[in-house]
Design a protein around this motif. Structure first.
Motif, PDB file in Angstrom:
ATOM      1  N   ALA A   1      17.934   8.432   0.848  1.00 17.57           N
ATOM      2  CA  ALA A   1      19.257   7.058   0.831  1.00 17.57           C
ATOM      3  C   ALA A   1      19.575   6.767   2.105  1.00 17.57           C
ATOM      4  CB  ALA A   1      19.957   7.133  -0.093  1.00 17.57           C
ATOM      5  N   GLU A   2      19.934   8.345   2.791  1.00 14.84           N
ATOM      6  CA  GLU A   2      20.213   7.975   4.460  1.00 14.84           C
ATOM      7  C   GLU A   2      19.218   7.584   5.439  1.00 14.84           C
ATOM      8  OE1 GLU A   2      21.731  12.097   5.252  1.00 14.84           O
ATOM      9  OE2 GLU A   2      22.620  12.140   3.527  1.00 14.84           O
ATOM     10  N   ALA A   3      17.707   6.435   5.086  1.00 14.84           N
ATOM     11  CA  ALA A   3      17.234   6.789   5.989  1.00 14.84           C
ATOM     12  C   ALA A   3      17.263   5.229   6.319  1.00 14.84           C
ATOM     13  CB  ALA A   3      15.059   7.010   5.181  1.00 14.84           C
ATOM     14  N   ASP A   4      16.649   4.941   6.927  1.00 15.64           N
ATOM     15  CA  ASP A   4      16.403   2.997   7.022  1.00 15.64           C
ATOM     16  C   ASP A   4      14.878   2.527   6.912  1.00 15.64           C
ATOM     17  OD1 ASP A   4      18.510   2.560   9.155  1.00 15.64           O
ATOM     18  OD2 ASP A   4      17.597   4.071  10.122  1.00 15.64           O
ATOM     19  N   LEU A   5      13.372   3.326   6.748  1.00 23.13           N
ATOM     20  CA  LEU A   5      12.773   3.136   6.324  1.00 23.13           C
ATOM     21  C   LEU A   5      11.699   3.861   5.652  1.00 23.13           C
ATOM     22  CD1 LEU A   5      11.577   2.508   9.498  1.00 23.13           C
ATOM     23  CD2 LEU A   5      11.687   1.215   8.255  1.00 23.13           C
ATOM     24  N   VAL A   6      10.922   3.953   4.354  1.00 24.09           N
ATOM     25  CA  VAL A   6      10.880   5.590   3.271  1.00 24.09           C
ATOM     26  C   VAL A   6       9.186   4.978   3.458  1.00 24.09           C
ATOM     27  CG1 VAL A   6      10.717   5.977   1.064  1.00 24.09           C
ATOM     28  CG2 VAL A   6      12.944   5.796   2.018  1.00 24.09           C
ATOM     29  N   LEU A   7       8.941   6.097   3.743  1.00 23.83           N
ATOM     30  CA  LEU A   7       6.965   6.665   3.065  1.00 23.83           C
ATOM     31  C   LEU A   7       6.640   7.381   2.055  1.00 23.83           C
ATOM     32  CD1 LEU A   7       5.687   6.644   7.350  1.00 23.83           C
ATOM     33  CD2 LEU A   7       5.840   4.560   5.635  1.00 23.83           C
ATOM     34  N   ASP A   8       6.432   7.606   0.604  1.00 28.61           N
ATOM     35  CA  ASP A   8       6.705   7.685   0.210  1.00 28.61           C
ATOM     36  C   ASP A   8       4.375   8.092  -0.137  1.00 28.61           C
ATOM     37  OD1 ASP A   8       6.029   9.840  -2.157  1.00 28.61           O
ATOM     38  OD2 ASP A   8       6.379   7.740  -3.221  1.00 28.61           O
ATOM     39  N   LEU A   9       3.866   9.128   0.121  1.00 24.55           N
ATOM     40  CA  LEU A   9       3.170   9.088   0.620  1.00 24.55           C
ATOM     41  C   LEU A   9       1.569   9.623  -0.616  1.00 24.55           C
ATOM     42  CD1 LEU A   9       3.181  11.343   4.165  1.00 24.55           C
ATOM     43  CD2 LEU A   9       3.002   8.548   3.669  1.00 24.55           C
ATOM     44  N   HIS A  10       0.559   8.872  -1.701  1.00 21.44           N
ATOM     45  CA  HIS A  10       0.271   9.152  -2.170  1.00 21.44           C
ATOM     46  C   HIS A  10      -1.121   9.083  -2.112  1.00 21.44           C
ATOM     47  CE1 HIS A  10       3.607   8.768  -5.622  1.00 21.44           C
ATOM     48  NE2 HIS A  10       4.323   8.232  -4.351  1.00 21.44           N
ATOM     49  N   GLN A  11      -1.553   9.205  -3.224  1.00 18.92           N
ATOM     50  CA  GLN A  11      -3.784   9.699  -3.858  1.00 18.92           C
ATOM     51  C   GLN A  11      -3.799   8.738  -4.629  1.00 18.92           C
ATOM     52  OE1 GLN A  11      -4.275  13.570  -2.305  1.00 18.92           O
ATOM     53  NE2 GLN A  11      -6.310  12.958  -3.714  1.00 18.92           N
ATOM     54  N   GLY A  12      -5.108   8.244  -5.290  1.00 16.82           N
ATOM     55  CA  GLY A  12      -5.610   8.561  -5.918  1.00 16.82           C
ATOM     56  C   GLY A  12      -5.910   9.535  -7.123  1.00 16.82           C
ATOM     57  N   SER A  13      -6.022  10.597  -6.798  1.00 21.60           N
ATOM     58  CA  SER A  13      -6.037  11.608  -7.715  1.00 21.60           C
ATOM     59  C   SER A  13      -7.242  11.621  -7.882  1.00 21.60           C
ATOM     60  CB  SER A  13      -4.824  11.126  -8.586  1.00 21.60           C
ATOM     61  OG  SER A  13      -4.775  12.657  -9.323  1.00 21.60           O
ATOM     62  N   THR A  14      -7.299  12.467  -9.265  1.00 25.48           N
ATOM     63  CA  THR A  14      -9.018  11.805  -9.683  1.00 25.48           C
ATOM     64  C   THR A  14     -10.057  10.914  -9.594  1.00 25.48           C
ATOM     65  OG1 THR A  14      -8.324  11.254 -12.136  1.00 25.48           O
ATOM     66  CG2 THR A  14      -8.075  14.137 -11.254  1.00 25.48           C
ATOM     67  N   SER A  15      -9.105   9.698  -9.083  1.00 25.19           N
ATOM     68  CA  SER A  15     -10.507   8.163  -9.138  1.00 25.19           C
ATOM     69  C   SER A  15     -10.452   8.023  -7.354  1.00 25.19           C
ATOM     70  CB  SER A  15      -9.253   7.141  -9.483  1.00 25.19           C
ATOM     71  OG  SER A  15      -8.786   7.645 -10.537  1.00 25.19           O
ATOM     72  N   ARG A  16     -11.980   7.616  -7.196  1.00 19.25           N
ATOM     73  CA  ARG A  16     -12.373   7.195  -6.227  1.00 19.25           C
ATOM     74  C   ARG A  16     -11.824   6.133  -5.455  1.00 19.25           C
ATOM     75  NH1 ARG A  16     -17.181   5.048  -6.802  1.00 19.25           N
ATOM     76  NH2 ARG A  16     -17.721   5.024  -4.547  1.00 19.25           N
ATOM     77  N   MET A  17     -11.189   6.006  -5.044  1.00 18.71           N
ATOM     78  CA  MET A  17     -10.208   4.830  -4.192  1.00 18.71           C
ATOM     79  C   MET A  17     -10.060   4.718  -2.359  1.00 18.71           C
ATOM     80  SD  MET A  17      -6.603   3.745  -5.153  1.00 18.71           S
ATOM     81  CE  MET A  17      -5.602   5.324  -4.241  1.00 18.71           C
ATOM     82  N   ILE A  18     -10.155   3.514  -2.239  1.00 19.74           N
ATOM     83  CA  ILE A  18     -10.624   2.569  -0.878  1.00 19.74           C
ATOM     84  C   ILE A  18      -8.958   3.769  -0.061  1.00 19.74           C
ATOM     85  CG2 ILE A  18     -11.354   0.990  -0.916  1.00 19.74           C
ATOM     86  CD1 ILE A  18      -9.157  -0.939  -1.377  1.00 19.74           C
ATOM     87  N   ASP A  19      -7.990   4.009   0.913  1.00 21.39           N
ATOM     88  CA  ASP A  19      -7.023   3.947   2.188  1.00 21.39           C
ATOM     89  C   ASP A  19      -6.379   2.243   1.599  1.00 21.39           C
ATOM     90  OD1 ASP A  19      -7.787   6.984   1.990  1.00 21.39           O
ATOM     91  OD2 ASP A  19      -8.779   5.846   3.893  1.00 21.39           O
ATOM     92  N   GLU A  20      -5.078   2.820   1.206  1.00 20.08           N
ATOM     93  CA  GLU A  20      -4.224   1.144   1.026  1.00 20.08           C
ATOM     94  C   GLU A  20      -2.534   1.771   1.124  1.00 20.08           C
ATOM     95  OE1 GLU A  20      -2.925   0.473  -3.010  1.00 20.08           O
ATOM     96  OE2 GLU A  20      -4.301   1.809  -3.619  1.00 20.08           O
ATOM     97  N   ALA A  21      -2.188   0.888   1.812  1.00 15.04           N
ATOM     98  CA  ALA A  21      -0.243   1.029   1.259  1.00 15.04           C
ATOM     99  C   ALA A  21       0.038   0.114   0.424  1.00 15.04           C
ATOM    100  CB  ALA A  21      -0.046   0.768   2.893  1.00 15.04           C
ATOM    101  N   ARG A  22       0.437   0.428  -0.657  1.00 15.30           N
ATOM    102  CA  ARG A  22       1.272  -0.450  -1.659  1.00 15.30           C
ATOM    103  C   ARG A  22       2.865  -0.731  -1.691  1.00 15.30           C
ATOM    104  NH1 ARG A  22      -1.461   2.111  -7.426  1.00 15.30           N
ATOM    105  NH2 ARG A  22      -3.374   1.606  -6.976  1.00 15.30           N
ATOM    106  N   VAL A  23       3.039  -2.064  -1.788  1.00 14.38           N
ATOM    107  CA  VAL A  23       4.398  -2.769  -1.515  1.00 14.38           C
ATOM    108  C   VAL A  23       4.545  -2.793  -3.086  1.00 14.38           C
ATOM    109  CG1 VAL A  23       5.810  -5.180  -0.824  1.00 14.38           C
ATOM    110  CG2 VAL A  23       3.534  -3.637   0.219  1.00 14.38           C
ATOM    111  N   ARG A  24       5.986  -1.640  -3.806  1.00 10.85           N
ATOM    112  CA  ARG A  24       6.195  -1.643  -4.744  1.00 10.85           C
ATOM    113  C   ARG A  24       7.273  -2.932  -5.177  1.00 10.85           C
ATOM    114  NH1 ARG A  24       2.175  -1.628  -7.510  1.00 10.85           N
ATOM    115  NH2 ARG A  24       1.927   0.893  -8.231  1.00 10.85           N
TER     116      ARG A  24
END
Length: 318
Positions: A129-152
């Motif tokens: 909450a003290e930041a100006d930008l947030v990056l929360d790094l994830h991955q597809g866990s047990t699935s095969r998945m492309i690299d993507e960025a999610r706007v939520r």
């Protein structure tokens, strides 16, 4: 001086430490590994987090490569890092926190007197909450998945364009622009005026070098674009999807895909077959709509109705 947990750094310094969030079952205090990189010059603050899900390690791979390359004497602003957010799940290599059987990224902004996951969310969100930008790094866990960025945050949110720009700058090549579930960090932070995304760095179980490098490049793109470091990143055009269409197995057997991750498909194209143990085709499944082959199961064996793959829909280029 900037302090996160036991890590403190004056301008032009870097420090690491622990952010205390509770006690383990034997009564010992535990803390999350944190880093503070305090730039010599004034600027924005970036919050970077990894391993919100305990078996998603590519983000930790990114953190372990990014932090050693940051020279605070060259930095304008601050980078605050939580290297392993879901402490309990990481210890046992599981997706959910085994202490409360909860997915951490559904508990933000947290509760200081709540469940184990809510307490972690509260402690980490106090930093974010003290930041100006947030990056929360994830991955597809047990699935095969492309690299993507999610706007939520959702396309009607007042910060949608800022979040979309952050995703574009991160430059994975693919963006999912779809409102996320309640309690996600990338949903909550924009409500407090902080642009946030959750990059999904591939889908390998464990440690995928190619997706880690995509994430490293993405973080430095952000640092350069927003003035933390000198540089002028030039992100390429990216494929945006607005929704997913999930496909299940109409028959039991083995899945044989006929398209690759990231490949465009048209309505009526065969996307996978189900075969028996001797290779005979039991079912042939076609795409219901145009889209991009976005995600699929990793192991081939399926029962009737079991998840097989997802097609990204509402496709355009940004």
């Amino acid at each position: 001086m900037r302090t996160v947990g036991s890590a403190s750094a004056a301008p032009g310094e870097i420090d690491t430490g622990r952010l205390a969030v509770g006690e383990t079952r034997d009564g010992a205090e535990f803390g999350l590994p944190v880093a503070v990189v305090n730039g010599r010059k004034e600027g924005k603050t970036l919050y970077l987090q990894a391993v919100s899900d305990g078996d998603e390690l590519n983000g930790l791979g990114v953190v372990s490569r990014v932090v050693p390359r940051l020279d605070p004497t060259d930095l304008a602003g601050e980078v605050l890092v939580v290297g392993i957010a879901n402490y309990h799940a990481f210890q046992v290599a599981e997706h959910r926190n085994p202490i409360d059987d909860t997915k951490l990224n559904r508990t933000y902004p947290g509760d200081p007197i709540g469940s184990a996951s809510e307490r972690i969310a509260d402690a980490t969100y106090e930093v974010a909450a003290e930041a100006d930008l947030v990056l929360d790094l994830h991955q597809g866990s047990t699935s095969r998945m492309i690299d993507e960025a999610r706007v939520r945050c959702g396309r009607h949110h007042r910060l949608h364009d800022d979040c979309l720009e952050l995703a574009r700058v991160f430059d994975t090549g693919h963006v999912l622009d779809r409102r996320g579930p309640d309690g996600q960090l990338a949903r909550v932070a924009p409500d407090d005026g902080i642009p946030a995304i959750d990059p999904e760095l591939g889908g390998a179980i464990g440690w995928d070098e190619s997706s880690i490098e995509v994430g490293v490049r993405g973080v430095f793109n952000v640092l350069e674009h927003y003035g933390f470091l000198d540089g002028d990143p030039q992100p390429g055009s990216q494929v945006r999807a607005r929704s997913f269409e999930r496909y299940g197995a109409p028959k039991g057997g083995l899945v044989r895909f006929t398209v690759d991750l990231g490949e465009e498909v048209a309505r009526g194209d065969v996307i996978f077959e189900i075969i028996d143990a001797f290779g005979s085709v039991r079912a042939r499944i076609t795409a219901d709509h145009d889209g991009v082959f976005w995600r699929s199961r990793r192991l081939p064996q399926v029962a009737t109705g079991e998840y097989v793959c997802s097609i990204g829909r509402g496709i355009d280029t940004i």
